[in-house]
Every structure is written in structure tokens, then in C-alpha cells.
Write a protein that holds these residues in place. Structure first.
Motif, PDB file in Angstrom:
ATOM      1  N   ALA A  53       0.841  -1.207   0.000  1.00 43.06           N
ATOM      2  CA  ALA A  53       0.000   0.000   0.000  1.00 43.06           C
ATOM      3  C   ALA A  53       0.874   1.254   0.000  1.00 43.06           C
ATOM      4  CB  ALA A  53      -0.943  -0.005   1.199  1.00 43.06           C
ATOM      5  N   LEU A  54       1.979   1.222   0.758  1.00 40.47           N
ATOM      6  CA  LEU A  54       2.904   2.352   0.779  1.00 40.47           C
ATOM      7  C   LEU A  54       3.519   2.548  -0.606  1.00 40.47           C
ATOM      8  CD1 LEU A  54       4.535   4.552   2.244  1.00 40.47           C
ATOM      9  CD2 LEU A  54       6.222   2.768   2.793  1.00 40.47           C
ATOM     10  N   LEU A  55       3.934   1.461  -1.230  1.00 37.35           N
ATOM     11  CA  LEU A  55       4.512   1.555  -2.571  1.00 37.35           C
ATOM     12  C   LEU A  55       3.492   2.145  -3.549  1.00 37.35           C
ATOM     13  CD1 LEU A  55       6.901  -0.669  -4.380  1.00 37.35           C
ATOM     14  CD2 LEU A  55       4.712  -0.321  -5.483  1.00 37.35           C
ATOM     15  N   ARG A  56       2.278   1.692  -3.472  1.00 40.20           N
ATOM     16  CA  ARG A  56       1.217   2.196  -4.359  1.00 40.20           C
ATOM     17  C   ARG A  56       0.972   3.684  -4.127  1.00 40.20           C
ATOM     18  NH1 ARG A  56      -2.998   0.957  -7.528  1.00 40.20           N
ATOM     19  NH2 ARG A  56      -5.103   1.517  -6.984  1.00 40.20           N
ATOM     20  N   ARG A  57       0.836   4.087  -2.850  1.00 34.41           N
ATOM     21  CA  ARG A  57       0.599   5.505  -2.521  1.00 34.41           C
ATOM     22  C   ARG A  57       1.753   6.390  -2.992  1.00 34.41           C
ATOM     23  NH1 ARG A  57      -0.807   3.608   2.451  1.00 34.41           N
ATOM     24  NH2 ARG A  57       1.065   4.503   3.378  1.00 34.41           N
ATOM     25  N   LYS A  58       2.975   5.950  -2.713  1.00 32.45           N
ATOM     26  CA  LYS A  58       4.147   6.737  -3.131  1.00 32.45           C
ATOM     27  C   LYS A  58       4.219   6.837  -4.649  1.00 32.45           C
ATOM     28  CE  LYS A  58       6.309   8.114   0.566  1.00 32.45           C
ATOM     29  NZ  LYS A  58       6.555   9.522   0.827  1.00 32.45           N
ATOM     30  N   GLY A  59       3.932   5.740  -5.338  1.00 35.20           N
ATOM     31  CA  GLY A  59       3.957   5.757  -6.798  1.00 35.20           C
ATOM     32  C   GLY A  59       2.937   6.729  -7.372  1.00 35.20           C
ATOM     33  N   ILE A  60       1.740   6.701  -6.814  1.00 35.49           N
ATOM     34  CA  ILE A  60       0.681   7.609  -7.282  1.00 35.49           C
ATOM     35  C   ILE A  60       1.054   9.058  -6.978  1.00 35.49           C
ATOM     36  CG2 ILE A  60      -1.710   8.330  -6.884  1.00 35.49           C
ATOM     37  CD1 ILE A  60      -2.343   5.279  -6.488  1.00 35.49           C
ATOM     38  N   MET A  61       1.532   9.301  -5.749  1.00 33.67           N
ATOM     39  CA  MET A  61       1.902  10.671  -5.368  1.00 33.67           C
ATOM     40  C   MET A  61       3.037  11.181  -6.251  1.00 33.67           C
ATOM     41  SD  MET A  61       3.271  12.022  -1.736  1.00 33.67           S
ATOM     42  CE  MET A  61       2.959  13.680  -1.242  1.00 33.67           C
ATOM     43  N   CYS A  62       4.034  10.348  -6.486  1.00 32.71           N
ATOM     44  CA  CYS A  62       5.164  10.764  -7.308  1.00 32.71           C
ATOM     45  C   CYS A  62       4.698  11.085  -8.728  1.00 32.71           C
ATOM     46  CB  CYS A  62       6.232   9.672  -7.312  1.00 32.71           C
ATOM     47  SG  CYS A  62       7.797  10.195  -8.036  1.00 32.71           S
ATOM     48  N   ALA A  63       3.838  10.246  -9.272  1.00 31.74           N
ATOM     49  CA  ALA A  63       3.316  10.493 -10.618  1.00 31.74           C
ATOM     50  C   ALA A  63       2.581  11.829 -10.675  1.00 31.74           C
ATOM     51  CB  ALA A  63       2.394   9.346 -11.047  1.00 31.74           C
ATOM     52  N   GLU A  64       1.777  12.121  -9.654  1.00 30.59           N
ATOM     53  CA  GLU A  64       1.012  13.373  -9.638  1.00 30.59           C
ATOM     54  C   GLU A  64       1.924  14.594  -9.486  1.00 30.59           C
ATOM     55  OE1 GLU A  64      -1.875  12.710  -6.547  1.00 30.59           O
ATOM     56  OE2 GLU A  64      -3.173  11.562  -7.877  1.00 30.59           O
ATOM     57  N   VAL A  65       2.907  14.505  -8.587  1.00 29.40           N
ATOM     58  CA  VAL A  65       3.815  15.632  -8.374  1.00 29.40           C
ATOM     59  C   VAL A  65       4.667  15.872  -9.621  1.00 29.40           C
ATOM     60  CG1 VAL A  65       5.813  16.429  -7.033  1.00 29.40           C
ATOM     61  CG2 VAL A  65       3.849  15.424  -5.867  1.00 29.40           C
ATOM     62  N   CYS A  66       5.161  14.795 -10.231  1.00 26.12           N
ATOM     63  CA  CYS A  66       5.971  14.942 -11.447  1.00 26.12           C
ATOM     64  C   CYS A  66       5.146  15.514 -12.591  1.00 26.12           C
ATOM     65  CB  CYS A  66       6.582  13.599 -11.848  1.00 26.12           C
ATOM     66  SG  CYS A  66       7.955  13.100 -10.801  1.00 26.12           S
ATOM     67  N   ASP A  67       3.905  15.069 -12.695  1.00 29.14           N
ATOM     68  CA  ASP A  67       3.021  15.595 -13.736  1.00 29.14           C
ATOM     69  C   ASP A  67       2.770  17.085 -13.517  1.00 29.14           C
ATOM     70  OD1 ASP A  67       1.224  15.247 -16.036  1.00 29.14           O
ATOM     71  OD2 ASP A  67      -0.368  15.628 -14.578  1.00 29.14           O
ATOM     72  N   ALA A  68       2.517  17.477 -12.274  1.00 31.17           N
ATOM     73  CA  ALA A  68       2.288  18.892 -11.963  1.00 31.17           C
ATOM     74  C   ALA A  68       3.545  19.717 -12.242  1.00 31.17           C
ATOM     75  CB  ALA A  68       1.873  19.052 -10.497  1.00 31.17           C
ATOM     76  N   THR A  69       4.712  19.175 -11.904  1.00 33.10           N
ATOM     77  CA  THR A  69       5.969  19.879 -12.149  1.00 33.10           C
ATOM     78  C   THR A  69       6.200  20.059 -13.639  1.00 33.10           C
ATOM     79  OG1 THR A  69       6.873  18.989 -10.099  1.00 33.10           O
ATOM     80  CG2 THR A  69       8.457  19.874 -11.691  1.00 33.10           C
ATOM     81  N   CYS A  70       5.931  19.026 -14.401  1.00 36.56           N
ATOM     82  CA  CYS A  70       6.076  19.124 -15.857  1.00 36.56           C
ATOM     83  C   CYS A  70       5.153  20.202 -16.419  1.00 36.56           C
ATOM     84  CB  CYS A  70       5.778  17.773 -16.501  1.00 36.56           C
ATOM     85  SG  CYS A  70       6.116  17.740 -18.257  1.00 36.56           S
ATOM     86  N   ARG A  71       3.931  20.274 -15.911  1.00 38.56           N
ATOM     87  CA  ARG A  71       2.999  21.313 -16.371  1.00 38.56           C
ATOM     88  C   ARG A  71       3.509  22.699 -16.025  1.00 38.56           C
ATOM     89  NH1 ARG A  71      -1.611  20.313 -13.518  1.00 38.56           N
ATOM     90  NH2 ARG A  71      -1.047  18.235 -12.900  1.00 38.56           N
ATOM     91  N   VAL A  72       4.052  22.872 -14.809  1.00 37.58           N
ATOM     92  CA  VAL A  72       4.608  24.166 -14.402  1.00 37.58           C
ATOM     93  C   VAL A  72       5.750  24.552 -15.338  1.00 37.58           C
ATOM     94  CG1 VAL A  72       6.013  25.292 -12.619  1.00 37.58           C
ATOM     95  CG2 VAL A  72       3.906  24.110 -11.993  1.00 37.58           C
ATOM     96  N   LEU A  73       6.617  23.604 -15.654  1.00 44.35           N
ATOM     97  CA  LEU A  73       7.763  23.887 -16.514  1.00 44.35           C
ATOM     98  C   LEU A  73       7.358  24.134 -17.961  1.00 44.35           C
ATOM     99  CD1 LEU A  73      10.307  21.303 -15.074  1.00 44.35           C
ATOM    100  CD2 LEU A  73      10.275  23.792 -14.716  1.00 44.35           C
TER     101      LEU A  73
END
Length: 130
Positions: A53-73
């Protein structure tokens, strides 16, 4: 244009190109990390152990943060430099945390490597900001 003015213009133009290249490389790394993290999260059983569950949560969070960062850039500087720096630092932190979680799971090596590459790209791009 005088020689000094010409050289200053050329230097500032080179700095701009380098800045844009670093920004693009960071956005590209964010995209790759988001893809790898989402893939890793999708492979985990939602009803698995707490560790899964931790791996799943971290994976989802990382995907969302990276996606948001890419949009900002990718936007045309709608955030000021401080906002971009904060986003990059958040992304770097989440990527490193996710890489550590991925390290504990066989088969997640590619995801961990993508997270570390993204954190490195964020660090390098932060270095180009004044």
C-alpha cells in the motif's frame, strides 16, 4: 554593436539556451518519472500488504507531483521563480522518497532509477535559477 556588447549579447543568449535546455530536460525527466511511478503503482494489488500500500501511494503521489511539475515547466512562466523553485524542490523530495520505497521491492528498479534521474534533473535545474 561593439565587441563587448556583442559578446554580452552572445553570453546572455547562451545562458538563455542553457536555461531552456535544462528546463526541457527537467520536464522530460518528470514525464518519464511520472510514467514509471504510475506504472509501478498500477502493478500493486490495491488490497495488498501495508508495504505494498505504501509503494502504491508513493507511486501515485510521485506520478502526480511529477506531472504537476512538468505542467509548471511547460507553462509560459505563470509562476515566479520562487514558485518554480518550490515546485522543483517538492518534486525532488517526493522523487527521492519514492525511489527509497521502490528500492525495497524487486522489479521496481527501473522506477527507482527514473525517480533518481528526475530528482537529479530538478537539482540541476534549480542550480540554473538565480
Amino acid at each position: 554593436m561593439t565587441s563587448t556588447t556583442s559578446q554580452t549579447y552572445q553570453t546572455s543568449q547562451q545562458e538563455l539556451f542553457r536555461f531552456l535546455e535544462d528546463r526541457f530536460a527537467c520536464a522530460q525527466a518528470c514525464t518519464e518519472c511520472a510514467r514509471a511511478s504510475a506504472l509501478r503503482a498500477s502493478l500493486v494489488d490495491p488490497d495488498g500488504t501495508d508495504d505494498q500500500a505504501l509503494l502504491r501511494r508513493k507511486g501515485i503521489m510521485c506520478a502526480e507531483v511529477c506531472d504537476a511539475t512538468c505542467r509548471v515547466l511547460s507553462e509560459d512562466n505563470r509562476l515566479d521563480e520562487a514558485g518554480i523553485r518550490a515546485q522543483l524542490e517538492w518534486c525532488r523530495t517526493v522523487c527521492l522518497e519514492t525511489a527509497h520505497v521502490f528500492d525495497k521491492h524487486p522489479g521496481a528498479e527501473d522506477g527507482a532509477a527514473a525517480c533518481r534521474a528526475c530528482a537529479k534533473a530538478c537539482t540541476e535545474f534549480i542550480g540554473t535559477l538565480a
